[in-house]
Design an enzyme around this catalytic site. Structure first.
Site, short mmCIF file in Angstrom:
data_model
loop_
_atom_site.label_atom_id
_atom_site.label_comp_id
_atom_site.label_asym_id
_atom_site.label_seq_id
_atom_site.Cartn_x
_atom_site.Cartn_y
_atom_site.Cartn_z
N ASP A 59 -13.10 7.03 6.63
CA ASP A 59 -11.76 6.45 6.73
C ASP A 59 -11.10 6.58 5.36
OD1 ASP A 59 -9.59 4.68 6.64
OD2 ASP A 59 -10.48 3.32 8.11
N HIS A 94 -7.10 4.73 2.02
CA HIS A 94 -6.63 4.47 0.65
C HIS A 94 -6.87 5.65 -0.28
CE1 HIS A 94 -5.78 0.31 1.68
NE2 HIS A 94 -6.86 0.39 2.45
N ASN A 147 0.81 -1.22 0.00
CA ASN A 147 0.00 0.00 0.00
C ASN A 147 0.85 1.27 0.00
OD1 ASN A 147 -2.48 -1.45 0.18
ND2 ASN A 147 -2.05 -1.82 2.34
N SER A 173 -11.12 -0.59 0.89
CA SER A 173 -9.78 -1.15 0.84
C SER A 173 -9.66 -2.41 -0.01
CB SER A 173 -9.29 -1.44 2.25
OG SER A 173 -10.14 -2.35 2.90
N GLU A 187 -15.89 4.40 4.35
CA GLU A 187 -14.53 4.66 3.88
C GLU A 187 -14.64 5.57 2.67
OE1 GLU A 187 -12.35 0.97 3.35
OE2 GLU A 187 -13.13 0.20 5.22
N LYS A 217 0.17 4.10 4.64
CA LYS A 217 -0.02 3.63 3.25
C LYS A 217 0.65 4.61 2.28
CE LYS A 217 -3.40 0.47 4.69
NZ LYS A 217 -4.66 0.32 5.41
N HIS A 261 -13.81 -1.34 7.18
CA HIS A 261 -12.63 -2.03 7.69
C HIS A 261 -12.85 -2.57 9.11
CE1 HIS A 261 -8.34 -2.32 9.00
NE2 HIS A 261 -8.15 -2.60 7.72
#
Ligand SMILES: *Cc1c(COP(=O)(O)O)cnc(C)c1O
Length: 375
Positions: free
Chosen positions: A207, A210, A48, A182, A178, A232, A134
Protein backbone atom coordinates in the site's frame (compact mmCIF):
# COMPACT_ATOMS: atom_id res chain seq x y z
CA UNK A 1 -35.13 -1.34 27.57
CA UNK A 2 -32.38 0.85 26.08
CA UNK A 3 -33.35 2.87 23.03
CA UNK A 4 -30.88 3.31 20.21
CA UNK A 5 -30.25 6.89 21.29
CA UNK A 6 -29.62 5.82 24.91
CA UNK A 7 -27.17 3.22 23.69
CA UNK A 8 -25.38 5.69 21.46
CA UNK A 9 -25.26 8.22 24.30
CA UNK A 10 -23.79 5.69 26.74
CA UNK A 11 -21.14 4.64 24.23
CA UNK A 12 -20.19 8.24 23.52
CA UNK A 13 -19.82 8.90 27.27
CA UNK A 14 -17.51 5.93 27.52
CA UNK A 15 -15.34 7.26 24.67
CA UNK A 16 -15.33 10.73 26.20
CA UNK A 17 -14.11 9.33 29.50
CA UNK A 18 -11.14 7.80 27.71
CA UNK A 19 -10.43 10.98 25.66
CA UNK A 20 -11.25 8.93 22.58
CA UNK A 21 -14.40 10.66 21.39
CA UNK A 22 -13.93 12.15 17.95
CA UNK A 23 -15.65 15.04 16.31
CA UNK A 24 -15.53 16.63 12.90
CA UNK A 25 -14.70 20.33 12.90
CA UNK A 26 -15.57 22.69 10.06
CA UNK A 27 -12.30 23.53 8.36
CA UNK A 28 -11.84 25.63 5.26
CA UNK A 29 -8.71 24.85 3.29
CA UNK A 30 -7.07 27.76 1.54
CA UNK A 31 -4.00 28.21 -0.62
CA UNK A 32 -0.78 26.64 0.56
CA UNK A 33 -1.05 25.02 3.98
CA UNK A 34 -3.50 27.51 5.43
CA UNK A 35 -6.77 26.40 7.00
CA UNK A 36 -9.55 28.28 8.76
CA UNK A 37 -10.97 26.60 11.86
CA UNK A 38 -13.19 28.18 14.47
CA UNK A 39 -12.60 31.62 12.97
CA UNK A 40 -8.82 31.21 13.25
CA UNK A 41 -6.32 31.01 10.39
CA UNK A 42 -3.86 28.20 11.02
CA UNK A 43 -0.98 26.53 9.23
CA UNK A 44 -1.92 22.87 8.92
CA UNK A 45 0.45 19.94 9.26
CA UNK A 46 -2.45 17.48 9.18
CA UNK A 47 -3.09 17.31 5.49
CA UNK A 48 -1.89 14.54 3.19
CA UNK A 49 -1.90 16.85 0.17
CA UNK A 50 1.89 16.45 0.24
CA UNK A 51 2.56 18.24 -3.02
CA UNK A 52 -0.12 20.92 -2.78
CA UNK A 53 -1.70 19.48 -5.92
CA UNK A 54 -5.30 19.88 -4.71
CA UNK A 55 -4.82 23.60 -5.38
CA UNK A 56 -2.47 23.36 -8.38
CA UNK A 57 -3.75 25.49 -11.31
CA UNK A 58 -3.24 22.70 -13.88
CA UNK A 59 -5.08 20.17 -11.71
CA UNK A 60 -7.98 22.53 -10.99
CA UNK A 61 -8.21 23.44 -14.69
CA UNK A 62 -8.27 19.79 -15.76
CA UNK A 63 -11.04 19.11 -13.27
CA UNK A 64 -13.07 22.06 -14.55
CA UNK A 65 -12.56 21.01 -18.15
CA UNK A 66 -13.82 17.51 -17.41
CA UNK A 67 -16.81 18.95 -15.56
CA UNK A 68 -17.87 21.10 -18.49
CA UNK A 69 -17.18 18.38 -21.06
CA UNK A 70 -18.67 15.37 -19.28
CA UNK A 71 -20.90 16.59 -16.44
CA UNK A 72 -20.83 16.12 -12.69
CA UNK A 73 -21.31 12.41 -12.23
CA UNK A 74 -20.47 9.06 -13.78
CA UNK A 75 -24.01 7.69 -13.74
CA UNK A 76 -23.24 4.03 -13.05
CA UNK A 77 -20.52 1.57 -12.21
CA UNK A 78 -17.78 1.19 -14.77
CA UNK A 79 -19.01 -2.25 -15.74
CA UNK A 80 -22.62 -1.22 -16.21
CA UNK A 81 -22.23 2.32 -17.52
CA UNK A 82 -19.15 1.69 -19.64
CA UNK A 83 -15.55 2.71 -19.22
CA UNK A 84 -15.10 6.47 -19.50
CA UNK A 85 -12.18 7.27 -21.86
CA UNK A 86 -10.48 9.31 -19.11
CA UNK A 87 -10.14 6.10 -17.08
CA UNK A 88 -8.04 4.48 -19.76
CA UNK A 89 -5.67 7.44 -19.85
CA UNK A 90 -5.34 7.44 -16.06
CA UNK A 91 -4.80 3.70 -15.78
CA UNK A 92 -2.20 3.83 -18.53
CA UNK A 93 -0.29 6.51 -16.62
CA UNK A 94 -0.47 4.55 -13.36
CA UNK A 95 0.75 1.34 -14.95
CA UNK A 96 3.65 3.16 -16.56
CA UNK A 97 4.51 4.93 -13.27
CA UNK A 98 4.57 1.63 -11.38
CA UNK A 99 6.12 -0.30 -14.29
CA UNK A 100 3.34 -2.87 -14.44
CA UNK A 101 1.36 -4.19 -17.39
CA UNK A 102 -1.98 -2.90 -16.13
CA UNK A 103 -3.80 -0.84 -13.51
CA UNK A 104 -7.31 -0.49 -12.13
CA UNK A 105 -8.74 2.66 -10.57
CA UNK A 106 -11.21 2.31 -7.67
CA UNK A 107 -13.49 4.79 -5.91
CA UNK A 108 -10.92 5.32 -3.13
CA UNK A 109 -7.90 3.71 -1.56
CA UNK A 110 -10.16 2.18 1.05
CA UNK A 111 -12.34 0.65 -1.63
CA UNK A 112 -9.28 -0.60 -3.52
CA UNK A 113 -8.05 -2.63 -0.54
CA UNK A 114 -11.47 -3.79 0.55
CA UNK A 115 -12.20 -5.00 -2.97
CA UNK A 116 -8.82 -6.35 -4.05
CA UNK A 117 -7.86 -8.54 -1.10
CA UNK A 118 -11.07 -10.66 -1.13
CA UNK A 119 -10.78 -10.93 -4.93
CA UNK A 120 -7.41 -12.67 -4.52
CA UNK A 121 -7.68 -14.85 -1.43
CA UNK A 122 -10.41 -16.79 0.40
CA UNK A 123 -11.09 -19.10 3.33
CA UNK A 124 -8.50 -21.65 2.15
CA UNK A 125 -5.75 -19.05 2.25
CA UNK A 126 -3.42 -17.30 4.67
CA UNK A 127 -2.84 -13.56 5.03
CA UNK A 128 0.27 -12.34 6.82
CA UNK A 129 -0.10 -8.66 7.67
CA UNK A 130 2.39 -6.27 9.23
CA UNK A 131 1.25 -5.32 12.73
CA UNK A 132 0.80 -1.68 11.66
CA UNK A 133 -1.01 -1.97 8.32
CA UNK A 134 -3.86 0.44 7.65
CA UNK A 135 -7.38 -0.41 8.81
CA UNK A 136 -8.66 -0.86 5.26
CA UNK A 137 -6.19 -3.66 4.56
CA UNK A 138 -7.42 -5.43 7.68
CA UNK A 139 -11.02 -4.86 6.66
CA UNK A 140 -10.25 -6.36 3.25
CA UNK A 141 -8.47 -9.26 4.95
CA UNK A 142 -11.48 -9.93 7.19
CA UNK A 143 -13.89 -9.78 4.29
CA UNK A 144 -11.83 -12.34 2.39
CA UNK A 145 -12.44 -15.00 5.03
CA UNK A 146 -8.75 -15.97 4.93
CA UNK A 147 -6.88 -16.79 8.14
CA UNK A 148 -5.14 -13.57 9.19
CA UNK A 149 -1.90 -13.54 11.17
CA UNK A 150 0.17 -10.49 12.04
CA UNK A 151 3.93 -10.23 11.97
CA UNK A 152 5.83 -7.78 14.15
CA UNK A 153 6.24 -4.40 12.48
CA UNK A 154 8.79 -4.51 9.63
CA UNK A 155 10.14 -7.76 11.05
CA UNK A 156 11.11 -9.95 8.07
CA UNK A 157 12.40 -12.68 10.39
CA UNK A 158 9.02 -12.96 12.11
CA UNK A 159 7.25 -13.07 8.76
CA UNK A 160 9.66 -15.84 7.68
CA UNK A 161 8.96 -17.80 10.86
CA UNK A 162 5.21 -17.62 10.26
CA UNK A 163 5.67 -18.74 6.66
CA UNK A 164 7.79 -21.69 7.74
CA UNK A 165 5.27 -22.71 10.40
CA UNK A 166 2.02 -22.03 8.58
CA UNK A 167 2.41 -21.85 4.81
CA UNK A 168 1.92 -25.59 4.15
CA UNK A 169 -1.53 -25.58 5.78
CA UNK A 170 -3.00 -23.14 3.26
CA UNK A 171 -3.58 -22.98 -0.45
CA UNK A 172 -2.35 -19.44 -1.15
CA UNK A 173 -0.61 -16.85 0.99
CA UNK A 174 -0.77 -13.06 0.67
CA UNK A 175 1.60 -10.75 2.56
CA UNK A 176 0.32 -7.23 3.30
CA UNK A 177 2.46 -4.22 4.06
CA UNK A 178 2.74 -0.50 3.35
CA UNK A 179 5.61 1.19 1.54
CA UNK A 180 5.53 4.13 3.96
CA UNK A 181 3.65 3.58 7.21
CA UNK A 182 0.94 6.16 7.59
CA UNK A 183 1.30 6.99 11.28
CA UNK A 184 5.04 6.41 11.77
CA UNK A 185 6.52 7.48 8.46
CA UNK A 186 8.98 4.59 8.38
CA UNK A 187 9.40 2.39 5.32
CA UNK A 188 8.88 -1.33 4.87
CA UNK A 189 11.66 -3.68 3.74
CA UNK A 190 9.69 -4.35 0.54
CA UNK A 191 12.50 -5.98 -1.47
CA UNK A 192 13.28 -8.40 1.38
CA UNK A 193 9.62 -9.30 1.84
CA UNK A 194 9.25 -9.92 -1.90
CA UNK A 195 12.31 -12.19 -1.90
CA UNK A 196 10.97 -14.06 1.09
CA UNK A 197 7.57 -14.42 -0.56
CA UNK A 198 9.14 -15.89 -3.71
CA UNK A 199 10.82 -18.57 -1.62
CA UNK A 200 7.60 -19.54 0.13
CA UNK A 201 5.21 -19.33 -2.79
CA UNK A 202 3.47 -16.26 -1.37
CA UNK A 203 2.27 -13.00 -2.96
CA UNK A 204 2.94 -9.47 -1.75
CA UNK A 205 0.57 -6.51 -1.77
CA UNK A 206 2.02 -3.10 -0.87
CA UNK A 207 0.00 0.00 0.00
CA UNK A 208 1.79 3.09 -1.33
CA UNK A 209 -0.71 5.67 -0.01
CA UNK A 210 2.09 7.79 1.46
CA UNK A 211 4.79 7.05 -1.07
CA UNK A 212 3.32 8.02 -4.45
CA UNK A 213 5.03 11.13 -5.78
CA UNK A 214 7.42 11.30 -2.82
CA UNK A 215 9.43 8.10 -2.64
CA UNK A 216 11.07 6.35 -5.60
CA UNK A 217 9.18 3.23 -6.69
CA UNK A 218 10.25 -0.36 -6.21
CA UNK A 219 13.40 -1.65 -7.85
CA UNK A 220 13.87 -5.14 -9.24
CA UNK A 221 12.00 -6.92 -6.44
CA UNK A 222 8.55 -5.66 -7.35
CA UNK A 223 5.52 -6.65 -5.25
CA UNK A 224 2.83 -8.61 -7.12
CA UNK A 225 0.20 -6.00 -6.34
CA UNK A 226 0.95 -2.31 -5.83
CA UNK A 227 -2.02 -0.36 -4.56
CA UNK A 228 -2.26 3.26 -3.57
CA UNK A 229 -4.47 6.31 -3.44
CA UNK A 230 -5.05 9.39 -5.55
CA UNK A 231 -6.40 11.17 -2.46
CA UNK A 232 -3.08 12.15 -0.89
CA UNK A 233 -0.04 13.40 -2.85
CA UNK A 234 -2.10 13.32 -6.06
CA UNK A 235 -4.36 15.89 -4.41
CA UNK A 236 -7.73 14.52 -5.50
CA UNK A 237 -9.62 11.33 -4.80
CA UNK A 238 -9.64 7.68 -5.83
CA UNK A 239 -7.62 4.52 -5.36
CA UNK A 240 -5.68 2.27 -7.69
CA UNK A 241 -4.13 -1.15 -8.05
CA UNK A 242 -1.21 -1.83 -10.40
CA UNK A 243 -0.45 -5.44 -11.31
CA UNK A 244 -0.25 -7.89 -14.20
CA UNK A 245 -2.92 -7.89 -16.86
CA UNK A 246 -4.44 -11.14 -15.57
CA UNK A 247 -4.73 -9.85 -12.01
CA UNK A 248 -6.33 -6.60 -13.16
CA UNK A 249 -8.78 -8.51 -15.36
CA UNK A 250 -9.71 -10.67 -12.39
CA UNK A 251 -10.42 -7.53 -10.35
CA UNK A 252 -12.80 -6.32 -13.06
CA UNK A 253 -14.93 -9.39 -12.38
CA UNK A 254 -14.27 -10.11 -8.72
CA UNK A 255 -13.57 -6.89 -6.81
CA UNK A 256 -16.99 -6.15 -5.32
CA UNK A 257 -16.13 -2.55 -4.42
CA UNK A 258 -15.44 -1.95 -8.13
CA UNK A 259 -18.36 -3.93 -9.55
CA UNK A 260 -21.02 -2.66 -7.14
CA UNK A 261 -20.01 0.97 -6.78
CA UNK A 262 -20.46 3.93 -9.13
CA UNK A 263 -17.46 5.11 -11.13
CA UNK A 264 -15.61 8.25 -10.04
CA UNK A 265 -16.93 11.54 -11.44
CA UNK A 266 -15.04 12.58 -14.62
CA UNK A 267 -13.79 15.71 -12.80
CA UNK A 268 -11.93 13.52 -10.33
CA UNK A 269 -10.39 11.35 -13.03
CA UNK A 270 -9.40 14.43 -15.05
CA UNK A 271 -7.76 15.98 -11.98
CA UNK A 272 -5.82 12.79 -11.27
CA UNK A 273 -4.41 12.69 -14.80
CA UNK A 274 -3.20 16.28 -14.47
CA UNK A 275 -1.76 15.57 -11.01
CA UNK A 276 0.21 12.56 -12.24
CA UNK A 277 1.64 14.73 -15.04
CA UNK A 278 2.89 17.22 -12.44
CA UNK A 279 4.37 14.34 -10.42
CA UNK A 280 6.13 13.06 -13.54
CA UNK A 281 7.55 16.42 -14.52
CA UNK A 282 8.06 18.60 -11.43
CA UNK A 283 10.83 16.75 -9.60
CA UNK A 284 11.75 19.76 -7.45
CA UNK A 285 8.23 19.84 -6.00
CA UNK A 286 8.32 16.11 -5.27
CA UNK A 287 11.55 16.46 -3.26
CA UNK A 288 10.31 19.25 -1.01
CA UNK A 289 8.15 17.37 1.54
CA UNK A 290 11.04 15.13 2.52
CA UNK A 291 13.35 18.14 2.80
CA UNK A 292 10.93 19.80 5.20
CA UNK A 293 10.54 16.61 7.23
CA UNK A 294 14.33 16.32 7.54
CA UNK A 295 14.61 19.92 8.64
CA UNK A 296 11.98 19.37 11.35
CA UNK A 297 13.60 16.15 12.58
CA UNK A 298 16.98 17.81 12.76
CA UNK A 299 15.59 20.62 14.92
CA UNK A 300 14.13 18.08 17.35
CA UNK A 301 17.16 15.76 17.31
CA UNK A 302 15.07 12.96 15.84
CA UNK A 303 16.58 10.30 13.56
CA UNK A 304 16.49 11.17 9.85
CA UNK A 305 12.95 10.62 8.56
CA UNK A 306 12.34 8.18 5.70
CA UNK A 307 9.24 9.95 4.42
CA UNK A 308 7.20 13.13 4.67
CA UNK A 309 5.62 11.93 7.93
CA UNK A 310 7.19 12.60 11.33
CA UNK A 311 5.29 11.51 14.45
CA UNK A 312 5.78 13.25 17.79
CA UNK A 313 4.74 10.38 20.06
CA UNK A 314 3.31 11.61 23.36
CA UNK A 315 1.72 8.57 25.03
CA UNK A 316 -1.71 9.07 26.55
CA UNK A 317 -4.49 10.56 24.39
CA UNK A 318 -4.92 13.47 26.82
CA UNK A 319 -1.33 14.61 26.37
CA UNK A 320 -1.62 14.52 22.59
CA UNK A 321 -4.83 16.58 22.80
CA UNK A 322 -3.11 19.14 25.03
CA UNK A 323 -0.16 19.47 22.68
CA UNK A 324 -2.53 19.88 19.75
CA UNK A 325 -4.45 22.60 21.61
CA UNK A 326 -1.20 24.41 22.47
CA UNK A 327 -0.17 24.47 18.80
CA UNK A 328 -3.62 25.63 17.75
CA UNK A 329 -3.38 28.56 20.17
CA UNK A 330 -0.14 29.49 18.45
CA UNK A 331 -1.37 29.30 14.86
CA UNK A 332 -0.68 25.67 13.92
CA UNK A 333 -3.09 22.86 13.30
CA UNK A 334 -1.82 19.34 14.00
CA UNK A 335 -4.48 16.76 14.85
CA UNK A 336 -3.96 14.48 17.85
CA UNK A 337 -3.91 10.88 16.63
CA UNK A 338 -5.28 8.44 19.20
CA UNK A 339 -6.23 4.76 19.45
CA UNK A 340 -7.56 2.87 17.59
CA UNK A 341 -5.74 4.68 14.77
CA UNK A 342 -2.48 4.06 16.67
CA UNK A 343 -1.67 1.46 19.38
CA UNK A 344 -2.54 2.27 23.01
CA UNK A 345 -0.08 4.59 24.82
CA UNK A 346 1.28 5.88 21.52
CA UNK A 347 -1.05 8.82 20.95
CA UNK A 348 0.78 11.39 18.93
CA UNK A 349 0.94 14.49 16.83
CA UNK A 350 1.47 13.33 13.29
CA UNK A 351 3.27 15.95 11.22
CA UNK A 352 2.73 15.61 7.47
CA UNK A 353 5.09 17.86 5.53
CA UNK A 354 4.15 19.34 2.22
CA UNK A 355 5.85 21.08 -0.67
CA UNK A 356 3.87 24.18 0.25
CA UNK A 357 5.21 24.51 3.82
CA UNK A 358 7.89 27.13 4.30
CA UNK A 359 11.10 26.63 6.21
CA UNK A 360 9.99 29.30 8.70
CA UNK A 361 6.73 27.43 9.45
CA UNK A 362 8.64 24.24 10.12
CA UNK A 363 11.12 26.02 12.37
CA UNK A 364 8.38 27.71 14.40
CA UNK A 365 6.36 24.54 14.90
CA UNK A 366 9.47 22.72 16.15
CA UNK A 367 10.31 25.61 18.48
CA UNK A 368 6.82 25.53 20.01
CA UNK A 369 7.11 21.80 20.73
CA UNK A 370 10.50 22.26 22.39
CA UNK A 371 9.43 25.30 24.38
CA UNK A 372 6.41 23.49 25.82
CA UNK A 373 8.29 20.31 26.66
CA UNK A 374 6.73 18.06 24.01
CA UNK A 375 9.95 17.30 22.13
C1 LIG B 1 -5.40 6.99 3.46
C2 LIG B 1 -5.00 5.57 3.33
C3 LIG B 1 -5.79 4.67 2.63
C4 LIG B 1 -7.15 5.02 2.10
O1 LIG B 1 -7.08 5.82 0.97
P1 LIG B 1 -8.35 6.74 0.63
O2 LIG B 1 -8.15 7.08 -0.80
O3 LIG B 1 -8.28 7.90 1.53
O4 LIG B 1 -9.57 5.91 0.87
C5 LIG B 1 -5.31 3.40 2.46
N1 LIG B 1 -4.14 3.00 2.97
C6 LIG B 1 -3.37 3.85 3.67
C7 LIG B 1 -2.08 3.36 4.21
C8 LIG B 1 -3.77 5.15 3.88
O5 LIG B 1 -3.03 5.97 4.60
Amino acid sequence: MATLDDTAHARLKLLEGKHLKRSITETRRGQDALVERGGQRLVSFSCNDYLGLSQHPAVVAASQKALVEYGAGAGASRLTGGNHPLYEALEGMLASLKKTKAACVFGSGYLANVGTIPALVDANDLILADKLVHACMLDGARLSGATVMRFAHNNVEHCKMLLEEQRADFQHCLILTETVFSMDGDRAPVAELVKLARKHDAWVLTDDAHGLGLIAGEGKEKPDIQMGTLSKAAGGYGGYVCASRQVIELLHSNARSLVFSTALPPTVVGAAIAALKVIREDKARCKKPLERARQFAELLNYPEPQSAIVPVVLGEPERALKASAMLEKNGYYVAAIRPPTVPPKSSRLRFAFSAVHTEAQVRQAAALLTKHGYA
